[in-house]
Design an enzyme around this catalytic site. Structure first.
Site, PDB file in Angstrom:
ATOM      1  N   CYS A  34       0.821  -1.215   0.000  1.00  0.00           N
ATOM      2  CA  CYS A  34       0.000   0.000   0.000  1.00  0.00           C
ATOM      3  C   CYS A  34       0.855   1.265   0.000  1.00  0.00           C
ATOM      4  O   CYS A  34       0.347   2.357  -0.236  1.00  0.00           O
ATOM      5  CB  CYS A  34      -0.948   0.015   1.194  1.00  0.00           C
ATOM      6  SG  CYS A  34      -2.158  -1.324   1.171  1.00  0.00           S
ATOM      7  N   HIS A  42      -9.187   1.343  -4.822  1.00  0.00           N
ATOM      8  CA  HIS A  42     -10.232   0.531  -4.186  1.00  0.00           C
ATOM      9  C   HIS A  42     -11.588   0.925  -4.748  1.00  0.00           C
ATOM     10  O   HIS A  42     -11.798   2.060  -5.161  1.00  0.00           O
ATOM     11  CB  HIS A  42     -10.281   0.766  -2.669  1.00  0.00           C
ATOM     12  CG  HIS A  42      -9.078   0.324  -1.932  1.00  0.00           C
ATOM     13  ND1 HIS A  42      -8.807  -0.999  -1.671  1.00  0.00           N
ATOM     14  CD2 HIS A  42      -8.051   1.026  -1.393  1.00  0.00           C
ATOM     15  CE1 HIS A  42      -7.680  -1.092  -0.992  1.00  0.00           C
ATOM     16  NE2 HIS A  42      -7.198   0.120  -0.814  1.00  0.00           N
ATOM     17  N   HIS A  81     -13.225   8.572  -8.385  1.00  0.00           N
ATOM     18  CA  HIS A  81     -12.217   8.564  -9.449  1.00  0.00           C
ATOM     19  C   HIS A  81     -11.159   9.642  -9.250  1.00  0.00           C
ATOM     20  O   HIS A  81     -10.694  10.263 -10.202  1.00  0.00           O
ATOM     21  CB  HIS A  81     -12.883   8.643 -10.829  1.00  0.00           C
ATOM     22  CG  HIS A  81     -13.564   7.363 -11.184  1.00  0.00           C
ATOM     23  ND1 HIS A  81     -14.842   7.076 -10.758  1.00  0.00           N
ATOM     24  CD2 HIS A  81     -13.143   6.292 -11.882  1.00  0.00           C
ATOM     25  CE1 HIS A  81     -15.188   5.879 -11.201  1.00  0.00           C
ATOM     26  NE2 HIS A  81     -14.169   5.371 -11.882  1.00  0.00           N
TER      27      HIS A  81
END
Length: 140
Positions: A34, A42, A81
């Site tokens: 990560c 995600h 987004h």
């Protein structure tokens, strides 16, 4: 009688878990993949719960369309987004963990939602963070 009403919305966003207060090796140790430089994404699910007494005429604690509109305007439309580390003003300087996101989303919604009780953020099917009152499991 008070009731809880929850609105569930979806958004996709990318982020990188990385603290400028730690060196590269420590970031990789704590955050694993990560912390990779370009981040990752995600498909999040956000649940926003409000508490209130149903209106005697409409039967709603809050009209569902109003709850959706507020959640979308204050959170979903702003983060969908987007790259959470770079694009979101209210997240600047933060490590955007699920825990921190749930808190920041609560803060964005609180002035607009009377009776806001909690924000639940599903980062993955296995990783969920709740900010606010926990679910008690109590029923009537």
């Amino acid at each position: 009688m008070e009731l809880l009403v929850t609105c569930r919305r979806h958004f996709a966003a990318s982020h990188r878990l990385y603290s400028d207060q730690l060196d590269e090796a420590t970031n990789l140790e704590i955050y694993g993949k990560c912390a990779w430089k370009n981040g990752h994404g995600h498909n999040y699910v956000i649940e926003v719960t409000v508490r209130g007494t149903p209106d005697p005429i409409t039967g709603f604690v809050i009209p569902p369309a109003e709850l959706v509109r507020i959640v979308d305007e204050r959170v979903v439309d702003r983060v969908d987004h987007r790259h959470l580390n770079h694009d979101i003003d209210f997240l600047q300087g933060d490590v955007p963990t699920a825990e921190l996101l749930a808190r920041r989303f609560f803060e964005q919604l609180e002035p607009y939602l009377s009776g806001l009780t909690r924000v639940t953020l599903h980062e993955t099917p296995k990783n969920v963070a709740i900010y606010g009152e926990p679910e008690t499991g109590e029923g009537r």
